[in-house]
Design an enzyme around this catalytic site. Structure first.
Site, PDB file in Angstrom:
ATOM      1  N   ASP A 199      -2.326  -1.036  10.841  1.00  0.00           N
ATOM      2  CA  ASP A 199      -2.407  -1.043   9.380  1.00  0.00           C
ATOM      3  C   ASP A 199      -3.047  -2.313   8.825  1.00  0.00           C
ATOM      4  OD1 ASP A 199      -1.411   1.453   8.910  1.00  0.00           O
ATOM      5  OD2 ASP A 199       0.544   0.815   8.184  1.00  0.00           O
TER       6      ASP A 199
ATOM      7  N   LYS B 223       0.851  -1.193   0.000  1.00  0.00           N
ATOM      8  CA  LYS B 223       0.000   0.000   0.000  1.00  0.00           C
ATOM      9  C   LYS B 223       0.883   1.237   0.000  1.00  0.00           C
ATOM     10  CE  LYS B 223       0.880   1.241   4.485  1.00  0.00           C
ATOM     11  NZ  LYS B 223       1.597   2.490   4.891  1.00  0.00           N
TER      12      LYS B 223
END
Length: 279
Positions: free
Chosen positions: A134, A9
């Site tokens: 996360d 990401k």
């Protein structure tokens, strides 16, 4: 053997807007998935054992996020099944690309399917948050605007884009960056909708660039490129990136990088490759 991707990401921006009493920082960020992944392979076993066959150097097996994810899922569901895990790393460690978190999320998603546990997304999100701030976005599965410590997620649509990501030869300690006295924690919150990712910035950049000159050098090189829409550091670093509208523009920039820098070009994804795997 069953094979699943664990994509990287980017944080297109990252604002630190405050701090909770427990020390966790309050953030606003936009997560975007990349077509650049680790690969996880799973082989089911009936004896209930969970075994990682190729541990990462310097990471004890009981600290590995894949193992922790599998054990957490096993404990919370009471399943008697086990698994052999094989991890093929491509996402750099300590780079701000979410590799470990993505590996953990893919482990939860894959074993939920392979062990036939049928947990819904909300339950998996709860488990993911226990593994790290996360992890939830990779289970959420869509590009997202995130708040809180990163766990409050709202799906957003992002335009097609390609990214040149530079990988400085350093590993950044996230804990040290957030503990820095130089870190500002008072960026004015933005509201969704509307907002523009192009108006954001990364509050951690200044601290990291002062501590790690190689990150600063890579970022400055990217900022000299033409035809970029965003140039920033991802997460707490060390990786930095430039966004382009086309693959040709990204590849052209990649061909210009100095010989002592390394990086890669990746396409921005609309969603996680396993987004549809949850019933």
């Amino acid at each position: 053997m069953f094979i699943f991707p664990a994509p990287a990401k980017l944080n297109l921006f990252l604002h630190v807007i405050g701090r909770r009493q427990d020390g966790y920082h309050l953030l606003q960020t936009v997560f975007r998935f990349l077509d650049f992944s680790d690969q996880l392979s799973f082989r089911l076993r009936a004896d209930g054992m969970i075994k990682l066959h190729n541990p990462i150097t310097g990471v004890p097996e009981d600290k590995d996020l894949c193992v922790r994810a599998a054990k957490l899922l096993k404990h919370k569901t009471g399943t008697g099944q086990g698994v052999d895990i094989f991890l093929q790393k491509q996402i750099p460690m300590g780079g701000g690309l979410g590799g470990g978190s993505s590996d953990a999320a893919t482990t939860l998603l894959a074993l939920n399917q392979l062990w036939e546990l049928h947990l819904n997304r909300d339950r998996l999100l709860e488990l993911g948050l226990q593994l790290g701030a996360d992890v939830p976005v990779f289970i959420f599965g869509q590009n997202a605007f995130a708040e809180g410590i990163g766990e409050k997620l709202v799906a957003i649509e992002l335009p097609p884009a390609w990214y040149l990501v530079l990988v400085p030869s350093v590993q950044v300690s996230t804990a040290e960056v957030f503990a820095s006295k130089e870190l500002t924690r008072n960026t004015i919150p933005i509201k969704i909708p509307p907002f523009s990712v192009w108006q954001g910035h990364n509050d951690l950049e200044l601290v990291v660039c002062r501590t790690y000159p190689e990150v600063a050098r890579c970022l400055e090189w990217l900022k000299r490129l033409e035809n970029t829409t965003i140039t920033a550091m991802s997460g707490s670093g060390a990786c930095v990136f430039a966004e382009f509208a086309t693959e040709l523009a990204a590849q052209t920039a990649f061909e210009q990088i100095p010989g002592d820098m390394k990086g890669f070009v990746a396409k921005g994804l609309d969603c996680h490759p396993m987004y549809q795997s949850i019933e």
